[in-house]
Motif scaffolding. Structure first.
Motif, PDB file in Angstrom:
ATOM      1  N   ARG A 301       0.952  -1.073   0.002  1.00 22.03           N
ATOM      2  CA  ARG A 301       0.015   0.085   0.129  1.00 22.03           C
ATOM      3  C   ARG A 301       0.927   1.437  -0.029  1.00 22.03           C
ATOM      4  N   LEU A 302       1.766   1.274   0.735  1.00 19.30           N
ATOM      5  CA  LEU A 302       2.716   2.409   0.773  1.00 19.30           C
ATOM      6  C   LEU A 302       3.761   2.490  -0.349  1.00 19.30           C
ATOM      7  N   GLY A 303       3.724   1.481  -1.349  1.00 23.88           N
ATOM      8  CA  GLY A 303       4.697   1.431  -2.506  1.00 23.88           C
ATOM      9  C   GLY A 303       6.171   0.625  -1.796  1.00 23.88           C
ATOM     10  N   GLY A 304       6.030   0.034  -0.997  1.00 24.88           N
ATOM     11  CA  GLY A 304       7.166  -0.569  -0.644  1.00 24.88           C
ATOM     12  C   GLY A 304       7.086  -2.067  -0.489  1.00 24.88           C
ATOM     13  N   GLN A 305       7.987  -2.820   0.024  1.00 25.90           N
ATOM     14  CA  GLN A 305       7.806  -4.064   0.021  1.00 25.90           C
ATOM     15  C   GLN A 305       8.467  -4.793   1.475  1.00 25.90           C
ATOM     16  N   ALA A 306       8.125  -5.904   2.100  1.00 23.78           N
ATOM     17  CA  ALA A 306       8.234  -6.365   3.350  1.00 23.78           C
ATOM     18  C   ALA A 306       8.969  -7.918   3.073  1.00 23.78           C
ATOM     19  N   SER A 307       9.843  -8.191   4.035  1.00 25.38           N
ATOM     20  CA  SER A 307      10.237  -9.654   4.351  1.00 25.38           C
ATOM     21  C   SER A 307      10.329  -9.879   5.646  1.00 25.38           C
ATOM     22  N   ARG A 308       9.803 -11.269   5.894  1.00 27.26           N
ATOM     23  CA  ARG A 308      10.131 -11.626   7.264  1.00 27.26           C
ATOM     24  C   ARG A 308      11.494 -12.068   7.513  1.00 27.26           C
ATOM     25  N   TRP A 309      11.845 -11.145   8.526  1.00 27.36           N
ATOM     26  CA  TRP A 309      13.367 -11.294   9.066  1.00 27.36           C
ATOM     27  C   TRP A 309      13.613 -12.358   9.750  1.00 27.36           C
ATOM     28  N   ARG A 310      13.044 -12.415  11.101  1.00 24.24           N
ATOM     29  CA  ARG A 310      13.286 -13.557  12.083  1.00 24.24           C
ATOM     30  C   ARG A 310      11.748 -13.711  12.817  1.00 24.24           C
ATOM     31  N   GLY A 311      11.891 -15.001  13.442  1.00 27.60           N
ATOM     32  CA  GLY A 311      10.796 -15.373  14.037  1.00 27.60           C
ATOM     33  C   GLY A 311       9.382 -15.469  13.113  1.00 27.60           C
ATOM     34  N   GLY A 312       8.142 -15.734  14.080  1.00 27.02           N
ATOM     35  CA  GLY A 312       7.158 -15.996  13.316  1.00 27.02           C
ATOM     36  C   GLY A 312       6.934 -17.594  12.734  1.00 27.02           C
ATOM     37  N   ASP A 313       5.868 -17.776  12.072  1.00 31.80           N
ATOM     38  CA  ASP A 313       5.434 -19.101  11.838  1.00 31.80           C
ATOM     39  C   ASP A 313       6.662 -19.457  10.602  1.00 31.80           C
ATOM     40  N   PRO A 314       7.462 -20.510  10.627  1.00 34.23           N
ATOM     41  CA  PRO A 314       8.335 -20.952   9.800  1.00 34.23           C
ATOM     42  C   PRO A 314       7.834 -21.281   8.485  1.00 34.23           C
ATOM     43  N   ARG A 315       6.507 -21.882   8.596  1.00 33.02           N
ATOM     44  CA  ARG A 315       6.023 -22.257   7.191  1.00 33.02           C
ATOM     45  C   ARG A 315       5.318 -20.896   6.378  1.00 33.02           C
ATOM     46  N   ALA A 316       5.344 -19.780   6.988  1.00 32.37           N
ATOM     47  CA  ALA A 316       4.710 -18.580   6.491  1.00 32.37           C
ATOM     48  C   ALA A 316       5.803 -18.004   5.454  1.00 32.37           C
ATOM     49  N   PRO A 317       5.354 -17.324   4.699  1.00 31.70           N
ATOM     50  CA  PRO A 317       6.281 -16.742   3.459  1.00 31.70           C
ATOM     51  C   PRO A 317       7.117 -15.870   4.109  1.00 31.70           C
ATOM     52  N   VAL A 318       8.602 -15.604   3.536  1.00 26.10           N
ATOM     53  CA  VAL A 318       9.522 -14.824   3.874  1.00 26.10           C
ATOM     54  C   VAL A 318       9.478 -13.771   3.121  1.00 26.10           C
ATOM     55  N   PHE A 319       9.299 -13.670   2.013  1.00 26.15           N
ATOM     56  CA  PHE A 319       9.289 -12.621   0.843  1.00 26.15           C
ATOM     57  C   PHE A 319       8.088 -12.704   0.257  1.00 26.15           C
ATOM     58  N   ALA A 320       7.773 -11.228  -0.140  1.00 23.45           N
ATOM     59  CA  ALA A 320       6.490 -10.838  -0.846  1.00 23.45           C
ATOM     60  C   ALA A 320       6.472 -11.823  -2.109  1.00 23.45           C
ATOM     61  N   PRO A 321       5.125 -12.079  -2.388  1.00 22.70           N
ATOM     62  CA  PRO A 321       5.074 -13.175  -3.622  1.00 22.70           C
ATOM     63  C   PRO A 321       5.527 -12.191  -4.961  1.00 22.70           C
ATOM     64  N   LEU A 322       5.788 -13.082  -5.992  1.00 21.44           N
ATOM     65  CA  LEU A 322       6.352 -12.452  -7.117  1.00 21.44           C
ATOM     66  C   LEU A 322       5.245 -12.768  -8.268  1.00 21.44           C
ATOM     67  N   ALA A 323       5.242 -12.012  -9.062  1.00 21.95           N
ATOM     68  CA  ALA A 323       4.020 -12.069 -10.195  1.00 21.95           C
ATOM     69  C   ALA A 323       4.658 -13.284 -11.073  1.00 21.95           C
ATOM     70  N   PRO A 324       3.609 -14.204 -11.395  1.00 21.99           N
ATOM     71  CA  PRO A 324       3.865 -15.865 -11.772  1.00 21.99           C
ATOM     72  C   PRO A 324       4.824 -15.586 -12.937  1.00 21.99           C
ATOM     73  N   PRO A 325       4.785 -14.777 -14.044  1.00 24.42           N
ATOM     74  CA  PRO A 325       5.834 -14.872 -14.993  1.00 24.42           C
ATOM     75  C   PRO A 325       7.204 -14.572 -14.554  1.00 24.42           C
ATOM     76  N   LEU A 326       7.178 -13.719 -13.615  1.00 25.81           N
ATOM     77  CA  LEU A 326       8.626 -13.277 -12.911  1.00 25.81           C
ATOM     78  C   LEU A 326       9.410 -14.537 -12.173  1.00 25.81           C
ATOM     79  N   LEU A 327       8.414 -15.253 -11.559  1.00 25.09           N
ATOM     80  CA  LEU A 327       8.731 -16.432 -10.697  1.00 25.09           C
ATOM     81  C   LEU A 327       9.315 -17.488 -11.713  1.00 25.09           C
ATOM     82  N   ALA A 328       8.543 -17.475 -12.756  1.00 18.69           N
ATOM     83  CA  ALA A 328       8.927 -18.808 -13.818  1.00 18.69           C
ATOM     84  C   ALA A 328      10.210 -18.321 -14.389  1.00 18.69           C
ATOM     85  N   LEU A 329      10.314 -17.178 -14.654  1.00 20.03           N
ATOM     86  CA  LEU A 329      11.719 -16.799 -15.231  1.00 20.03           C
ATOM     87  C   LEU A 329      12.944 -17.012 -14.310  1.00 20.03           C
TER      88      LEU A 329
END
Ligand SMILES: Cc1cc2nc3c(=O)[nH]c(=O)nc-3n(C[C@H](O)[C@H](O)[C@H](O)COP(=O)(O)OP(=O)(O)OC[C@H]3O[C@@H](n4cnc5c(N)ncnc54)[C@H](O)[C@@H]3O)c2cc1C
Lengths: 352, 493
Positions: A301-329
């Protein structure tokens, strides 16, 4: 400094793993083992492959084996009046150069002094075929072939085993002083930018919720002049190494997960918890209980990005999701280096 | 390089019709006279008529064109302004030459964040001009900046006089929009300076149009330097001058620019723009320092002392802009002044460690003598990026070949000295063979794998940048069989 060349053994280990199809978890100093998604694979210890291969202070270039400790490198450079300007964090004395490169993190001076990506000139790598490939070189300018070495920065070891790194170093600032100013957090982004544009030798600009803190590094006259102009209280510059290495009380607090947010300067996340902001308003450390999706959404929302640095649910995502074609590349690029998916599988995303 | 009949068959009437439908009316160039304008870039030795020229004006058109080429298996060569010096934009005879210079409508400055969003076809200098009212500029400044495009700068990872202090294009671009061969539109990097996952943004810098087509980018802007000084130093010996360069770097001074001209270049310039220099000058060094007034003064004292210790016997220091411009005009006049001296010139581009500069220049002089050709040197000394200019006359039997083999010998020398076959001009069509000298088979295979990850069928700028392993083996063969090497009578270094 300890020296050992294990490139033969390591290439054989990788070739063997490729034959058997056994994925590997690359382990340097082990000081950032919690960063990224958990990797369930056979550990491959790399810290033993260490030592400086070539250091030419007059050339401002150093070539070293990946397992060399960052603190050892720092001491070596300091003896010649030089340093690694991007000043990557060391979360322990065991932090290795290759580990720092793979994590791609930079110290508090990032907006003013550049990052590892700007300092790296070449990387020698064991790829997933067990081949040793040298990408880039030891010269300042080199556009022969693809710059395959730069993506090693931040790849979290997913592209190969970093055997050797060639880095650009810089003259070490003669003077370093720290200030604390009684200014609100909202003032950080604008003030820091204005000071930097006015030529103040900034090497860090942060706000801990109480005071605005500055690190100044440069020639003695420039730093003294800046201190005189800015006023405020002088403090121990050790604050800045503690911030870099996350030894401040803010980071020690156990409990809620810690997030790293990159935001446009001036933005402030509306999330439960508390934050410490540095890089002149660009990098936030945020500790708070919020579901991963909420943090990603707020950063976006703020035009930024987040990543989970430490702690929290280990199964939860760490990095913000990528657009599918970018992930494929990205997957295809990973496969270009590591066709069998041997190295740190899934460390960024389950699919990568 | 002749195209396979199979490729020829791909550019069918049906394909051309579909291509026309992707473009504005004037965007399709079919007639020979029109295509002729694109037969080469600034490396005019290499020429080839493109199959067809497409000039899109919008990103969606680029997507449609690439998708179409992918469907029909037609090769695509991207082109910015065509100022490249290695034949990177050399067209494909049975392919589309994609002229991106009309993607120049976007140029938005965000002065607060010091960022600009720029179309790939925007000229480099136009960015700094648009930023200037805000006291900002775009640091990468290739000498071609009046003409070359941001897309071309990214594709070549262009440098310039000031990249010694402010970095190459890759260090000043934070995000780019890439269209892949299947027409997909991807954002690489981020205006935040970092993006999750693998750093594809870094990888497309210097990729010479082989991985995708850049249509837009976010670049970082810097505040204009507050103070500036330009020093000019004359030396009796070029080796002393090269040693002075190494000493300045070793002293921890990072000049904004540090350029060297050897005796031949100085004489050529003096003949064109009389400066009144002593004609026995062996080399000239131009050093630009910038920063705060105090910094500039301190650095300038330091550098002046070093220049003197290294034997500089002629020193000028310019503080006012007009004087500074006069000194820089000397450097800018160098290539034209040299070009006047012979019917043909070949501008080489290699990179070496700075402490080896003196040795490298000595070896180049010896090579030039052995090949019986004149070589002039004027280059970015501060980052060890050499530009030997070989003078020759292509009307004379065998001279072009001799000039080219001298060029190859100089590139091999750069590799031997621990450097690279190209510092900033790229590999393109020109240096594909020289890649075999610098990289192993495994490394070349790694490049091929990277290429295939983006462009599995090899439709984007085929034949450039990466040599086939067969080609390298062939050249290796040539090395062994001395009798077949051109000019076996010449010494090899
Ligand atoms: C007089 C002169 C001085 C020069 N000085 C310098 C210098 O100081 N430093 C320096 O680095 N170079 C210099 N150059 C070389 C050249 O100007 C640069 O390489 C420049 O970046 C090329 O830009 P262009 O727009 O002309 O690209 P082009 O020559 O049109 O193309 C260059 C390559 O980029 C690819 N390409 C172009 N646009 C795109 C795109 N949008 N997406 C994907 N691929 C693309 C092409 O396929 C080609 O491989 C000089 C050239 C001249 C003629």
């Amino acid at each position: 400094m300890q020296e050992a060349d294990l490139s033969r053994e390591l290439s054989e280990r990788v070739a063997e793993a490729a034959r058997r199809g056994t994925p590997l978890r690359l382990v340097g100093g082990g000081t950032k083992a919690w960063y990224g998604r958990p990797v369930a694979a056979e550990p491959l210890a790399l810290a033993g492959h260490r030592g400086v291969v070539d250091y030419q202070p007059s050339e401002l270039v150093v070539r070293l084996r990946g397992g060399t400790r960052l603190v050892e490198l720092e001491a070596l450079l300091a003896a010649e009046g030089q340093w690694l300007a991007c000043d990557p964090p060391r979360f322990g004395a065991e932090t290795t150069v290759a580990g720092a490169l793979a994590a791609g993190l930079a110290g508090p001076g990032r907006p003013y002094l550049g990052g590892l990506r700007d300092a790296v000139l070449g990387v020698t790598l064991i790829n997933g075929r067990g081949e040793v490939v040298r990408l880039g070189g030891a010269v300042m300018k080199n556009v022969a072939g693809f710059d395959g070495f730069r993506p090693m920065v931040g790849a979290l070891g997913s592209l190969g085993v970093i055997l050797e790194v060639c880095l650009k170093v810089a003259p070490r600032p003669a003077s370093r002083r720290a200030l604390a100013l009684a200014l609100p957090r909202e003032a950080l982004a604008e003030r820091a930018e204005a000071w930097w544009r006015a030529g103040l030798p900034l090497a860090g600009a942060a706000h801990d919720g109480e005071r605005l803190r500055l690190c100044l590094a440069g020639s003695e006259s420039a730093v003294d002049e800046a201190v005189a102009t800015l006023g405020g209280d002088e403090e121990d510059p050790a604050y800045w190494s503690a911030l870099r290495d996350q030894r401040l009380p803010f980071f020690r607090d156990p409990g809620a997960p810690l997030w790293r947010l990159l935001l446009p300067p001036g933005a402030c996340p509306a999330l439960p918890g508390e934050g410490l902001v540095e890089w002149g308003g660009r990098q936030w450390w945020w500790r708070g209980e919020a579901p991963a999706e909420a943090v990603f959404a707020e950063a976006a929302r703020l035009g930024g990005q987040a990543s989970r640095w430490r702690g929290g649910d280990p199964r939860a995502p760490v990095f913000a999701p990528l657009a599918p074609p970018l992930l494929a590349l990205q997957r295809r690029l990973k496969a270009a280096f590591d066709p069998e998916g041997l190295f740190n599988p899934g460390i960024h995303y389950p699919e990568l | 390089m002749t195209a396979t009949p199979q490729a020829e068959a791909r550019m069918t009437a049906q394909f051309l019709q579909a291509l026309a439908a992707c473009l504005p009316a004037e965007g399709l160039v079919l007639d020979e006279a029109g295509r002729r304008a694109y037969e080469c870039d600034a490396l005019t030795l290499f020429r080839r008529l493109p199959g067809v020229v497409a000039i899109p004006e919008e990103i969606a058109q680029v997507q449609a064109i690439l998708r179409l080429c992918d469907d029909y298996g037609v090769p695509v060569v991207a082109r910015g302004a065509g100022t490249g010096l290695s034949g990177g934009a050399l067209p494909h005879a049975e392919g589309v030459l994609l002229n991106l210079s009309r993607l120049d409508a976007t140029l938005e400055i965000d002065p607060d964040r010091r960022l600009a969003r720029v179309g790939a076809g925007v000229r480099n200098l136009a960015i700094s001009q648009a930023a200037a009212p805000h006291g900002l500029y775009f640091a990468p400044d290739p000498s071609s900046q009046v003409a070359s495009t941001l897309g071309g700068n990214i594709a070549e990872n262009a440098g310039g006089v000031h990249c010694l202090k402010y970095g190459l294009t890759v260090n000043n671009v934070v995000a780019a929009t890439l269209i892949t061969i299947d027409g997909e539109r991807l954002t690489l990097g981020s205006p935040l300076g970092e993006a999750p996952g693998l750093d594809l943004l870094a990888l497309i810098h210097g990729s010479e149009g082989l991985l995708g087509v850049v249509v837009e980018a976010w670049v970082e802007l810097l505040p204009l330097p507050r103070d500036k000084r330009v020093l000019l130093a004359g030396f009796a010996e070029v080796t002393d001058c090269a040693e002075a360069v190494a000493a300045i770097i070793a002293a921890g001074v990072v000049p904004a620019g540090l350029e060297l001209m050897d005796r031949a270049a100085v004489v050529a310039v003096e003949a064109m723009v009389q400066q009144g220099w002593p004609c026995d000058l062996g080399a000239l060094l131009i050093c630009e320092l910038d920063g705060s007034a105090a910094e500039v003064t301190a650095q300038s004292e330091r550098v002046t002392a070093l220049l003197k210790t290294h034997g500089a016997d002629h020193l000028e220091s310019a503080t006012d802009p007009a004087e500074q411009a006069r000194i820089w005009s000397v450097r800018k006049a160098a290539f034209p002044a040299i070009a006047r001296l012979a019917p043909d010139t070949l501008v080489m581009d290699g990179s070496v460690p700075r402490r080896r500069l003196a040795a490298v220049l000595t070896r180049i002089i010896a090579l030039a003598e052995a090949y019986g050709l004149r070589v002039f040197n004027t280059f970015h000394a501060g980052d060890g990026n050499i530009h030997p200019v070989i003078l020759f006359d292509s009307r004379l039997e065998g001279e072009l070949e001799r000039a080219e083999s001298l060029g190859q010998a100089i590139l091999r020398l750069c590799v031997e000295e621990g450097g690279s076959i190209t510092g900033e001009h790229g590999v393109g069509a020109e240096k594909v063979d020289a890649m075999c000298d610098q990289f192993s088979a495994a490394e070349l295979r790694q490049f091929e794998a990277i290429k295939a990850a983006f462009d599995p069928r090899g439709l984007l700028n085929p034949g450039k940048l990466i040599p086939t392993l067969n080609r390298c083996a062939e050249l290796g063969h040539l090395h062994v069989k001395d009798g077949r090497f051109p000019h076996p009578e010449l010494p090899r270094f």
